[in-house]
Design a protein around this motif. Structure first.
Motif, mmCIF file in Angstrom:
data_model
loop_
_atom_site.group_PDB
_atom_site.id
_atom_site.type_symbol
_atom_site.label_atom_id
_atom_site.label_comp_id
_atom_site.label_asym_id
_atom_site.label_seq_id
_atom_site.Cartn_x
_atom_site.Cartn_y
_atom_site.Cartn_z
ATOM 1 N N GLY A 13 1.427 -5.331 1.675
ATOM 2 C CA GLY A 13 0.732 -4.717 2.800
ATOM 3 C C GLY A 13 -0.595 -4.069 2.435
ATOM 4 O O GLY A 13 -1.241 -3.468 3.292
ATOM 5 N N ALA A 14 -1.046 -4.189 1.180
ATOM 6 C CA ALA A 14 -2.302 -3.530 0.791
ATOM 7 C C ALA A 14 -3.512 -4.226 1.409
ATOM 8 O O ALA A 14 -4.590 -3.632 1.524
ATOM 9 N N GLY A 15 -3.336 -5.500 1.796
ATOM 10 C CA GLY A 15 -4.457 -6.226 2.411
ATOM 11 C C GLY A 15 -4.962 -7.400 1.592
ATOM 12 O O GLY A 15 -6.054 -7.905 1.853
ATOM 13 N N LYS A 16 -4.170 -7.859 0.642
ATOM 14 C CA LYS A 16 -4.611 -8.951 -0.238
ATOM 15 C C LYS A 16 -4.963 -10.214 0.547
ATOM 16 O O LYS A 16 -6.030 -10.794 0.358
ATOM 17 N N THR A 17 -4.041 -10.635 1.422
ATOM 18 C CA THR A 17 -4.261 -11.900 2.134
ATOM 19 C C THR A 17 -5.453 -11.784 3.072
ATOM 20 O O THR A 17 -6.295 -12.696 3.148
ATOM 21 N N THR A 18 -5.553 -10.646 3.768
ATOM 22 C CA THR A 18 -6.694 -10.393 4.660
ATOM 23 C C THR A 18 -8.005 -10.502 3.878
ATOM 24 O O THR A 18 -8.948 -11.179 4.299
ATOM 25 N N ARG A 96 -1.808 -12.927 -5.714
ATOM 26 C CA ARG A 96 -0.796 -12.554 -6.705
ATOM 27 C C ARG A 96 -0.729 -13.562 -7.860
ATOM 28 O O ARG A 96 -0.904 -14.749 -7.675
ATOM 29 N N ARG A 145 1.530 -0.435 7.493
ATOM 30 C CA ARG A 145 0.995 -1.800 7.586
ATOM 31 C C ARG A 145 2.123 -2.823 7.487
ATOM 32 O O ARG A 145 2.124 -3.822 8.207
ATOM 33 N N ARG A 149 3.501 -5.407 10.790
ATOM 34 C CA ARG A 149 3.438 -6.854 10.660
ATOM 35 C C ARG A 149 4.731 -7.521 11.144
ATOM 36 O O ARG A 149 4.845 -8.728 11.186
ATOM 37 N N GLU A 156 10.232 -6.928 0.710
ATOM 38 C CA GLU A 156 9.701 -5.841 1.540
ATOM 39 C C GLU A 156 10.796 -4.885 2.013
ATOM 40 O O GLU A 156 10.518 -3.745 2.364
ATOM 41 N N GLY A 188 -9.702 2.143 3.327
ATOM 42 C CA GLY A 188 -10.792 2.053 4.303
ATOM 43 C C GLY A 188 -10.614 0.903 5.279
ATOM 44 O O GLY A 188 -9.582 0.227 5.284
HETATM 45 N N1 LIG Z 1 -8.199 -2.213 5.666
HETATM 46 C C1 LIG Z 1 -7.210 -2.329 6.562
HETATM 47 N N2 LIG Z 1 -7.035 -1.395 7.522
HETATM 48 C C2 LIG Z 1 -6.025 -1.495 8.415
HETATM 49 N N3 LIG Z 1 -5.120 -2.497 8.438
HETATM 50 C C3 LIG Z 1 -5.235 -3.456 7.518
HETATM 51 C C4 LIG Z 1 -6.275 -3.428 6.523
HETATM 52 N N4 LIG Z 1 -6.137 -4.513 5.731
HETATM 53 C C5 LIG Z 1 -5.075 -5.187 6.201
HETATM 54 N N5 LIG Z 1 -4.534 -4.566 7.283
HETATM 55 C C6 LIG Z 1 -3.357 -4.983 8.055
HETATM 56 O O1 LIG Z 1 -2.223 -4.641 7.251
HETATM 57 C C7 LIG Z 1 -1.256 -5.683 7.268
HETATM 58 C C8 LIG Z 1 -1.034 -6.176 5.834
HETATM 59 O O2 LIG Z 1 -2.188 -6.880 5.369
HETATM 60 P P1 LIG Z 1 -2.041 -8.190 4.454
HETATM 61 O O3 LIG Z 1 -1.017 -9.096 5.024
HETATM 62 O O4 LIG Z 1 -3.406 -8.705 4.215
HETATM 63 O O5 LIG Z 1 -1.463 -7.507 3.135
HETATM 64 P P2 LIG Z 1 -0.930 -8.193 1.798
HETATM 65 O O6 LIG Z 1 -1.410 -7.332 0.693
HETATM 66 O O7 LIG Z 1 -1.323 -9.627 1.768
HETATM 67 O O8 LIG Z 1 0.631 -8.047 1.940
HETATM 68 P P3 LIG Z 1 1.799 -8.921 1.207
HETATM 69 O O9 LIG Z 1 1.819 -8.520 -0.230
HETATM 70 O O10 LIG Z 1 3.057 -8.494 1.872
HETATM 71 O O11 LIG Z 1 1.458 -10.364 1.431
HETATM 72 C C9 LIG Z 1 -1.794 -6.746 8.205
HETATM 73 O O12 LIG Z 1 -1.201 -6.538 9.467
HETATM 74 C C10 LIG Z 1 -3.294 -6.490 8.226
HETATM 75 O O13 LIG Z 1 -3.877 -6.888 9.445
#
Ligand SMILES: Nc1ncnc2c1ncn2[C@@H]1O[C@H](COP(=O)(O)OP(=O)(O)OP(=O)(O)O)[C@@H](O)[C@H]1O
Ligand SMILES: [Mg+2]
Length: 214
Positions: A13-18, A96, A145, A149, A156, A188
């Motif tokens: 949920g840290a935002g890696k995929t985004t 990852r 986060r 999702r 998780e 941020g």
């Molecule tokens: N900077 C941000 N601020 C707020 N919400 C965010 C931010 N970045 C990502 N999100 C939201 O948080 C959720 C998790 O993001 P994401 O799927 O990119 O994380 P991840 O690190 O890939 O997680 P995982 O390890 O489970 O795959 C998503 O719903 C995304 O839209």
């Protein structure tokens, strides 16, 4: 010609995929040949292993079984996708990689780090990322986060203490390898985090380009 191997790490949920999606678009606009891939997965065989690993019905999975499945998925991924892509000179962006194994199976599941590193070397043939972006985020935001999702996978669903160990495990790795692992605060906005990542990656690619010119 060798490409660049860039990995993204950090807690669920840290935002890696985004952020990887945004970075891939940015680098493609700049004319780079980019390959976006993920672990566990990245090849048909590795994706089958991924579904075994994330299936919530396998609550009986032993930590060693889990570690070896990750390694098996990775071995195929390196052989079939990452290795050939690097040989073609591509920028490989991977969601990852081995650091996640050290943290999830080591710091969180308590398997011996040295043993994990040895099996990982076998699986990857010694391949190490050129640059790793570690997205760090406080626990409260992460939980929010992950929950926003929806449906949670087997990892998780772990307790908060497990996720705390994961976060600390990543911070320890970054402190031990500051040259390769760059810490980015992920609290941020999506745009702020993206801009911080672009700065680090462009700096890395510039330095790499200079080295190749010499
Ligand atoms: N900077 C941000 N601020 C707020 N919400 C965010 C931010 N970045 C990502 N999100 C939201 O948080 C959720 C998790 O993001 P994401 O799927 O990119 O994380 P991840 O690190 O890939 O997680 P995982 O390890 O489970 O795959 C998503 O719903 C995304 O839209
Ligand atoms: Mg993700």
């Amino acid at each position: 010609m060798t490409g660049s191997f860039i990995t993204f790490e950090g807690p669920d949920g840290a935002g890696k995929t985004t952020q990887l999606t945004l970075l891939a678009e940015h680098l493609r606009r700049r004319g780079h040949a980019v390959r976006l891939t993920r672990e566990p997965g990245g090849t048909p065989l590795s994706d089958k292993i991924r579904s075994l690993l994330l299936d919530p019905s396998h609550s009986e999975m032993d930590a060693r079984t889990e570690a070896l499945l990750y390694m098996a998925s990775r071995a195929q991924h390196v052989a079939e996708v990452i290795g050939p892509g690097l040989a073609r000179g591509e920028v490989i962006l991977c969601d990852r990689f081995a650091d996640s194994t050290v943290v999830y199976q080591g710091a969180a599941r308590r398997l011996a780090k040295q043993e994990l590193l040895a099996i990982n070397r076998f699986a990857t043939g010694g391949l190490i990322p050129d640059l790793t972006i570690l997205l760090d985020c406080d626990a409260v935001r992460l939980t929010g986060r992950r929950k926003s999702r929806g449906g949670q996978d087997r990892i998780e669903r772990e307790a908060e203490a497990f996720h705390d160990n994961v976060r600390q495990g990543f911070l320890d790795l970054a402190a031990a390898e500051p040259e390769r692992i760059k810490l980015v605060a992920a609290e941020g906005s999506v745009t702020d985090v993206h801009n911080a990542i672009v700065k680090l990656v462009e700096e890395f690619l510039r330095r790499r380009g200079k080295r190749e010119d010499q």
